[in-house]
Write a protein that holds these residues in place. Structure first.
Motif, PDB file in Angstrom:
ATOM      1  N   LEU A 227       0.823  -1.205   0.000  1.00  0.00           N
ATOM      2  CA  LEU A 227       0.000   0.000   0.000  1.00  0.00           C
ATOM      3  C   LEU A 227       0.862   1.263   0.000  1.00  0.00           C
ATOM      4  CD1 LEU A 227      -2.905  -0.959   2.429  1.00  0.00           C
ATOM      5  CD2 LEU A 227      -2.983  -0.699  -0.059  1.00  0.00           C
ATOM      6  N   GLY A 228       1.959   1.240   0.725  1.00  0.00           N
ATOM      7  CA  GLY A 228       2.875   2.379   0.707  1.00  0.00           C
ATOM      8  C   GLY A 228       3.488   2.596  -0.666  1.00  0.00           C
ATOM      9  N   LEU A 229       3.879   1.520  -1.325  1.00  0.00           N
ATOM     10  CA  LEU A 229       4.443   1.643  -2.670  1.00  0.00           C
ATOM     11  C   LEU A 229       3.405   2.149  -3.671  1.00  0.00           C
ATOM     12  CD1 LEU A 229       6.631  -1.574  -2.830  1.00  0.00           C
ATOM     13  CD2 LEU A 229       7.414   0.793  -2.647  1.00  0.00           C
ATOM     14  N   ILE A 230       2.166   1.696  -3.527  1.00  0.00           N
ATOM     15  CA  ILE A 230       1.099   2.194  -4.402  1.00  0.00           C
ATOM     16  C   ILE A 230       0.871   3.679  -4.170  1.00  0.00           C
ATOM     17  CG2 ILE A 230      -1.394   2.060  -4.841  1.00  0.00           C
ATOM     18  CD1 ILE A 230      -1.156  -0.967  -4.398  1.00  0.00           C
ATOM     19  N   ALA A 231       0.913   4.119  -2.920  1.00  0.00           N
ATOM     20  CA  ALA A 231       0.734   5.541  -2.609  1.00  0.00           C
ATOM     21  C   ALA A 231       1.856   6.378  -3.212  1.00  0.00           C
ATOM     22  CB  ALA A 231       0.668   5.742  -1.096  1.00  0.00           C
ATOM     23  N   VAL A 232       3.089   5.903  -3.108  1.00  0.00           N
ATOM     24  CA  VAL A 232       4.217   6.637  -3.688  1.00  0.00           C
ATOM     25  C   VAL A 232       4.090   6.704  -5.200  1.00  0.00           C
ATOM     26  CG1 VAL A 232       6.714   6.528  -4.062  1.00  0.00           C
ATOM     27  CG2 VAL A 232       5.784   6.164  -1.781  1.00  0.00           C
ATOM     28  N   ALA A 233       3.705   5.597  -5.828  1.00  0.00           N
ATOM     29  CA  ALA A 233       3.536   5.583  -7.282  1.00  0.00           C
ATOM     30  C   ALA A 233       2.428   6.540  -7.710  1.00  0.00           C
ATOM     31  CB  ALA A 233       3.233   4.166  -7.757  1.00  0.00           C
ATOM     32  N   THR A 234       1.341   6.580  -6.953  1.00  0.00           N
ATOM     33  CA  THR A 234       0.241   7.489  -7.265  1.00  0.00           C
ATOM     34  C   THR A 234       0.687   8.941  -7.171  1.00  0.00           C
ATOM     35  OG1 THR A 234      -1.340   5.869  -6.428  1.00  0.00           O
ATOM     36  CG2 THR A 234      -2.117   8.133  -6.640  1.00  0.00           C
ATOM     37  N   LEU A 235       1.447   9.263  -6.127  1.00  0.00           N
ATOM     38  CA  LEU A 235       1.947  10.634  -5.988  1.00  0.00           C
ATOM     39  C   LEU A 235       2.867  11.008  -7.146  1.00  0.00           C
ATOM     40  CD1 LEU A 235       2.655  10.839  -2.147  1.00  0.00           C
ATOM     41  CD2 LEU A 235       0.851  11.978  -3.438  1.00  0.00           C
ATOM     42  N   LEU A 236       3.694  10.082  -7.579  1.00  0.00           N
ATOM     43  CA  LEU A 236       4.575  10.365  -8.712  1.00  0.00           C
ATOM     44  C   LEU A 236       3.784  10.597  -9.992  1.00  0.00           C
ATOM     45  CD1 LEU A 236       7.511   7.866  -8.129  1.00  0.00           C
ATOM     46  CD2 LEU A 236       7.600  10.353  -8.018  1.00  0.00           C
ATOM     47  N   VAL A 237       2.766   9.804 -10.229  1.00  0.00           N
ATOM     48  CA  VAL A 237       1.942   9.980 -11.427  1.00  0.00           C
ATOM     49  C   VAL A 237       1.236  11.326 -11.390  1.00  0.00           C
ATOM     50  CG1 VAL A 237      -0.122   9.130 -12.624  1.00  0.00           C
ATOM     51  CG2 VAL A 237       1.656   7.538 -11.908  1.00  0.00           C
ATOM     52  N   VAL A 238       0.701  11.698 -10.246  1.00  0.00           N
ATOM     53  CA  VAL A 238       0.013  12.987 -10.110  1.00  0.00           C
ATOM     54  C   VAL A 238       0.995  14.132 -10.333  1.00  0.00           C
ATOM     55  CG1 VAL A 238      -1.138  14.516  -8.453  1.00  0.00           C
ATOM     56  CG2 VAL A 238      -1.831  12.118  -8.648  1.00  0.00           C
ATOM     57  N   ALA A 239       2.184  14.050  -9.769  1.00  0.00           N
ATOM     58  CA  ALA A 239       3.169  15.117  -9.928  1.00  0.00           C
ATOM     59  C   ALA A 239       3.630  15.240 -11.375  1.00  0.00           C
ATOM     60  CB  ALA A 239       4.371  14.850  -9.016  1.00  0.00           C
ATOM     61  N   ILE A 240       3.884  14.130 -12.026  1.00  0.00           N
ATOM     62  CA  ILE A 240       4.325  14.178 -13.423  1.00  0.00           C
ATOM     63  C   ILE A 240       3.204  14.691 -14.321  1.00  0.00           C
ATOM     64  CG2 ILE A 240       4.995  12.724 -15.378  1.00  0.00           C
ATOM     65  CD1 ILE A 240       6.568  11.005 -13.346  1.00  0.00           C
ATOM     66  N   THR A 241       1.982  14.263 -14.078  1.00  0.00           N
ATOM     67  CA  THR A 241       0.848  14.739 -14.867  1.00  0.00           C
ATOM     68  C   THR A 241       0.658  16.239 -14.702  1.00  0.00           C
ATOM     69  OG1 THR A 241      -0.226  12.600 -14.597  1.00  0.00           O
ATOM     70  CG2 THR A 241      -1.623  14.424 -15.290  1.00  0.00           C
ATOM     71  N   ALA A 242       0.777  16.730 -13.495  1.00  0.00           N
ATOM     72  CA  ALA A 242       0.634  18.172 -13.247  1.00  0.00           C
ATOM     73  C   ALA A 242       1.747  18.949 -13.934  1.00  0.00           C
ATOM     74  CB  ALA A 242       0.625  18.447 -11.755  1.00  0.00           C
ATOM     75  N   ALA A 243       2.970  18.444 -13.886  1.00  0.00           N
ATOM     76  CA  ALA A 243       4.086  19.138 -14.530  1.00  0.00           C
ATOM     77  C   ALA A 243       3.910  19.175 -16.037  1.00  0.00           C
ATOM     78  CB  ALA A 243       5.402  18.453 -14.159  1.00  0.00           C
ATOM     79  N   VAL A 244       3.494  18.075 -16.625  1.00  0.00           N
ATOM     80  CA  VAL A 244       3.278  18.038 -18.078  1.00  0.00           C
ATOM     81  C   VAL A 244       2.133  18.960 -18.457  1.00  0.00           C
ATOM     82  CG1 VAL A 244       2.500  16.550 -19.962  1.00  0.00           C
ATOM     83  CG2 VAL A 244       4.261  15.741 -18.388  1.00  0.00           C
ATOM     84  N   GLN A 245       1.073  18.948 -17.693  1.00  0.00           N
ATOM     85  CA  GLN A 245      -0.069  19.817 -17.990  1.00  0.00           C
ATOM     86  C   GLN A 245       0.321  21.288 -17.899  1.00  0.00           C
ATOM     87  OE1 GLN A 245      -2.943  18.560 -19.061  1.00  0.00           O
ATOM     88  NE2 GLN A 245      -3.585  20.644 -19.494  1.00  0.00           N
ATOM     89  N   ARG A 246       1.149  21.625 -16.923  1.00  0.00           N
ATOM     90  CA  ARG A 246       1.607  23.009 -16.786  1.00  0.00           C
ATOM     91  C   ARG A 246       2.441  23.420 -18.003  1.00  0.00           C
ATOM     92  NH1 ARG A 246       3.030  23.046 -11.463  1.00  0.00           N
ATOM     93  NH2 ARG A 246       4.824  21.801 -12.029  1.00  0.00           N
ATOM     94  N   ARG A 247       3.278  22.529 -18.508  1.00  0.00           N
ATOM     95  CA  ARG A 247       4.089  22.843 -19.696  1.00  0.00           C
ATOM     96  C   ARG A 247       3.231  22.971 -20.929  1.00  0.00           C
ATOM     97  NH1 ARG A 247       6.866  22.969 -15.796  1.00  0.00           N
ATOM     98  NH2 ARG A 247       9.027  22.355 -15.575  1.00  0.00           N
ATOM     99  N   VAL A 248       2.206  22.140 -21.044  1.00  0.00           N
ATOM    100  CA  VAL A 248       1.294  22.227 -22.198  1.00  0.00           C
ATOM    101  C   VAL A 248       0.538  23.544 -22.161  1.00  0.00           C
ATOM    102  CG1 VAL A 248      -0.809  21.229 -23.204  1.00  0.00           C
ATOM    103  CG2 VAL A 248       1.063  19.738 -22.500  1.00  0.00           C
ATOM    104  N   ASP A 249       0.119  23.973 -20.986  1.00  0.00           N
ATOM    105  CA  ASP A 249      -0.571  25.259 -20.860  1.00  0.00           C
ATOM    106  C   ASP A 249       0.346  26.416 -21.215  1.00  0.00           C
ATOM    107  OD1 ASP A 249      -2.871  23.956 -20.102  1.00  0.00           O
ATOM    108  OD2 ASP A 249      -2.582  24.273 -17.947  1.00  0.00           O
TER     109      ASP A 249
END
Length: 67
Positions: free
Chosen positions: A42-64
């Motif tokens: 569960l801890g590893l899943i939480a870390v992976a989820t946070l990484l996906v959210v952070a990368i998605t936000a960074a990519v979205q910010r660059r696209v904007d």
């Protein structure tokens, strides 16, 4: 006597002694329990989820910025 053969024999003695000590102490808990594994997963899943959210936000910010 060959050094390698002596090390093999010594390794056998050490393994036998470890087994004897473990049997005498009754310490059969040699691995992680199911609950520990679930918590780790569960801890590893939480870390992976946070990484996906952070990368998605960074990519979205660059696209904007490009638009």
């Amino acid at each position: 006597m060959n050094t390698f053969a002596a090390l093999i024999i010594l390794n056998g003695y050490v393994a036998t002694l470890r087994r004897e000590v473990r049997d005498r102490l009754g310490d059969n808990d040699v691995g992680a329990s199911t609950l520990e594994l679930v918590i780790i997963v569960l801890g590893l899943i939480a870390v992976a989820t946070l990484l996906v959210v952070a990368i998605t936000a960074a990519v979205q910010r660059r696209v904007d910025q490009i638009n």
